[in-house]
Design a protein around this motif. Structure first.
Motif, PDB file in Angstrom:
ATOM      1  N   UNK A   1       0.685  -1.192  -0.015  1.00  0.00           N
ATOM      2  CA  UNK A   1      -0.049  -0.124  -0.136  1.00  0.00           C
ATOM      3  C   UNK A   1       1.157   1.319   0.006  1.00  0.00           C
ATOM      4  N   UNK A   2       1.849   1.114   1.104  1.00  0.00           N
ATOM      5  CA  UNK A   2       2.663   2.401   1.116  1.00  0.00           C
ATOM      6  C   UNK A   2       3.730   2.509  -0.473  1.00  0.00           C
ATOM      7  N   UNK A   3       4.110   1.325  -0.850  1.00  0.00           N
ATOM      8  CA  UNK A   3       4.926   1.312  -2.112  1.00  0.00           C
ATOM      9  C   UNK A   3       3.734   1.945  -3.521  1.00  0.00           C
ATOM     10  N   UNK A   4       2.494   1.600  -3.371  1.00  0.00           N
ATOM     11  CA  UNK A   4       1.778   2.048  -4.547  1.00  0.00           C
ATOM     12  C   UNK A   4       1.686   3.579  -4.359  1.00  0.00           C
ATOM     13  N   UNK A   5       1.322   4.166  -3.075  1.00  0.00           N
ATOM     14  CA  UNK A   5       1.224   5.483  -3.166  1.00  0.00           C
ATOM     15  C   UNK A   5       2.536   6.183  -3.379  1.00  0.00           C
ATOM     16  N   UNK A   6       3.613   5.827  -2.565  1.00  0.00           N
ATOM     17  CA  UNK A   6       4.793   6.711  -2.942  1.00  0.00           C
ATOM     18  C   UNK A   6       5.167   6.572  -4.442  1.00  0.00           C
ATOM     19  N   UNK A   7       4.804   5.572  -5.088  1.00  0.00           N
ATOM     20  CA  UNK A   7       5.362   5.416  -6.366  1.00  0.00           C
ATOM     21  C   UNK A   7       4.536   6.491  -7.303  1.00  0.00           C
ATOM     22  N   UNK A   8       3.136   6.470  -7.023  1.00  0.00           N
ATOM     23  CA  UNK A   8       2.253   7.338  -7.634  1.00  0.00           C
ATOM     24  C   UNK A   8       2.707   8.898  -7.553  1.00  0.00           C
ATOM     25  N   UNK A   9       2.881   8.928  -6.315  1.00  0.00           N
ATOM     26  CA  UNK A   9       3.230  10.522  -5.914  1.00  0.00           C
ATOM     27  C   UNK A   9       4.592  10.925  -6.487  1.00  0.00           C
ATOM     28  N   UNK A  10       5.711   9.756  -6.745  1.00  0.00           N
ATOM     29  CA  UNK A  10       6.871  10.168  -7.528  1.00  0.00           C
ATOM     30  C   UNK A  10       6.583  10.530  -8.972  1.00  0.00           C
ATOM     31  N   UNK A  11       5.561   9.830  -9.578  1.00  0.00           N
ATOM     32  CA  UNK A  11       5.296   9.901 -10.974  1.00  0.00           C
ATOM     33  C   UNK A  11       4.706  11.237 -11.071  1.00  0.00           C
ATOM     34  N   UNK A  12       4.082  11.808 -10.312  1.00  0.00           N
ATOM     35  CA  UNK A  12       3.204  12.933 -10.315  1.00  0.00           C
ATOM     36  C   UNK A  12       3.989  14.280 -10.217  1.00  0.00           C
ATOM     37  N   UNK A  13       5.313  13.919  -9.550  1.00  0.00           N
ATOM     38  CA  UNK A  13       6.121  15.213  -9.343  1.00  0.00           C
ATOM     39  C   UNK A  13       6.427  16.090 -10.319  1.00  0.00           C
ATOM     40  N   UNK A  14       6.503  15.331 -11.610  1.00  0.00           N
ATOM     41  CA  UNK A  14       6.751  16.265 -12.902  1.00  0.00           C
ATOM     42  C   UNK A  14       5.746  17.231 -13.024  1.00  0.00           C
ATOM     43  N   UNK A  15       4.747  17.020 -12.557  1.00  0.00           N
ATOM     44  CA  UNK A  15       3.546  18.087 -12.608  1.00  0.00           C
ATOM     45  C   UNK A  15       3.726  19.364 -11.874  1.00  0.00           C
ATOM     46  N   UNK A  16       4.679  19.056 -10.940  1.00  0.00           N
ATOM     47  CA  UNK A  16       4.889  20.198  -9.933  1.00  0.00           C
ATOM     48  C   UNK A  16       3.752  20.279  -8.961  1.00  0.00           C
ATOM     49  N   UNK A  17       3.090  19.489  -8.532  1.00  0.00           N
ATOM     50  CA  UNK A  17       2.273  19.558  -7.717  1.00  0.00           C
ATOM     51  C   UNK A  17       2.502  20.357  -6.201  1.00  0.00           C
ATOM     52  N   UNK A  18       1.266  20.783  -5.723  1.00  0.00           N
ATOM     53  CA  UNK A  18       1.647  21.130  -4.299  1.00  0.00           C
ATOM     54  C   UNK A  18       1.579  20.068  -3.086  1.00  0.00           C
ATOM     55  N   UNK A  19       1.994  20.017  -2.011  1.00  0.00           N
ATOM     56  CA  UNK A  19       2.063  19.190  -1.170  1.00  0.00           C
ATOM     57  C   UNK A  19       0.751  18.672  -0.855  1.00  0.00           C
TER      58      UNK A  19
END
Lengths: 125, 142
Positions: B16-34
């Protein structure tokens, strides 16, 4: 041999992390008050472990209050709500209480959204 | 900008942690807010937990997450080939749960809907479930 050393190193690192804000929760029981330091990320995986350990203590010891310390917690999903409500029901049946303390913004938002704050007292950090 | 990813992993709770952290890493290129990252992590965690607990009922099989970035939109799917949901509308009702004994709060879909702009579920009993989620990134007011 190498493998052993690697494993030991990994364990050591994990030990150091737990002391700070790792995945497993630290629990201390003092004067009937069970203090649970919730880990950095509270999800189904960690919530299930905390619930099992807490319930064991509640069953075996004289626990009158369960206090969840969220000071190190930055992530919480609906499994965390299940964990809180589950302990609330158990303590309610035993005539005890549950509260959450040192809650950060993100976790507070989740607790608010869930409605859990209507039955469990929540203190902000 | 256009980008895609596909992630396949076992339906064990440690992932569960792996899935959400990986997805969060994928979206960083969109320059999202915290805040946006936290929203997506919560939604992914809920969908993956549902697949583990309800879809596969604790058995270990595969969960697939796909991610797509299209301009300011992040599109995610979380898919299992588990038991499926007979009544999706009912399953999405707040506080409804089929597993109260596992302390499921019945808030998984509520949280997904609260934190994503769009959530859609396709499911067939015996075949599995796909959760489609969309969120517009970088458009929140400060």
């Amino acid at each position: 041999m190498r493998e052993d050393r690697k494993k030991r190193n990994r364990r050591d690192r994990r030990g150091a992390r737990t002391a700070a804000a790792g995945r497993s929760a630290v629990m201390t029981l003092e004067n009937g008050s069970l203090l649970i330091r919730v880990p950095e990320e509270l999800d189904h995986h960690s919530a299930a472990q905390i619930s099992a350990r807490a319930d064991q203590l509640i069953k075996e010891q004289d626990v009158r209050e369960v206090v969840f310390d969220f000071s190190g917690t930055t992530f919480c999903d609906s499994s965390g709500i299940g964990m809180l409500m589950g302990r609330y029901k158990i303590m309610q049946a035993l005539g005890g209480s549950v509260r959450a303390v040192k809650v950060q913004d993100r976790v507070e938002r989740i607790l608010l959204l869930s409605g859990v704050m209507r039955v469990i007292p929540v203190e902000r950090i | 900008m256009k980008n895609q990813m596909r992630l396949e992993f076992d339906s064990i709770s440690a992932n569960e942690a792996f899935a959400r952290v990986t997805t969060a890493a994928f979206m960083t290129q969109m320059n999202p807010s915290m805040e946006e990252v936290a929203d997506v992590k919560t939604a992914v965690s809920e969908a993956v937990t549902n697949a583990i607990i309800h879809g596969y009922r604790g058995e270990v099989h595969k969960i697939v997450i796909t991610g797509e970035i299209e301009e300011e939109w992040l599109k995610l799917t979380v898919e299992d080939q588990g038991v499926g949901i007979a009544d999706v509308e009912k399953a999405m009702e707040p506080l409804y749960t089929t597993r109260p004994e596992l302390e499921r709060s019945g808030m998984g879909f509520l949280f997904m809907e609260a934190f994503m702009d769009e959530v859609r579920v396709e499911s067939e009993p015996g075949k599995g479930t796909v959760v489609f989620m969309k969120k517009r990134i970088g458009c929140q007011e400060a």
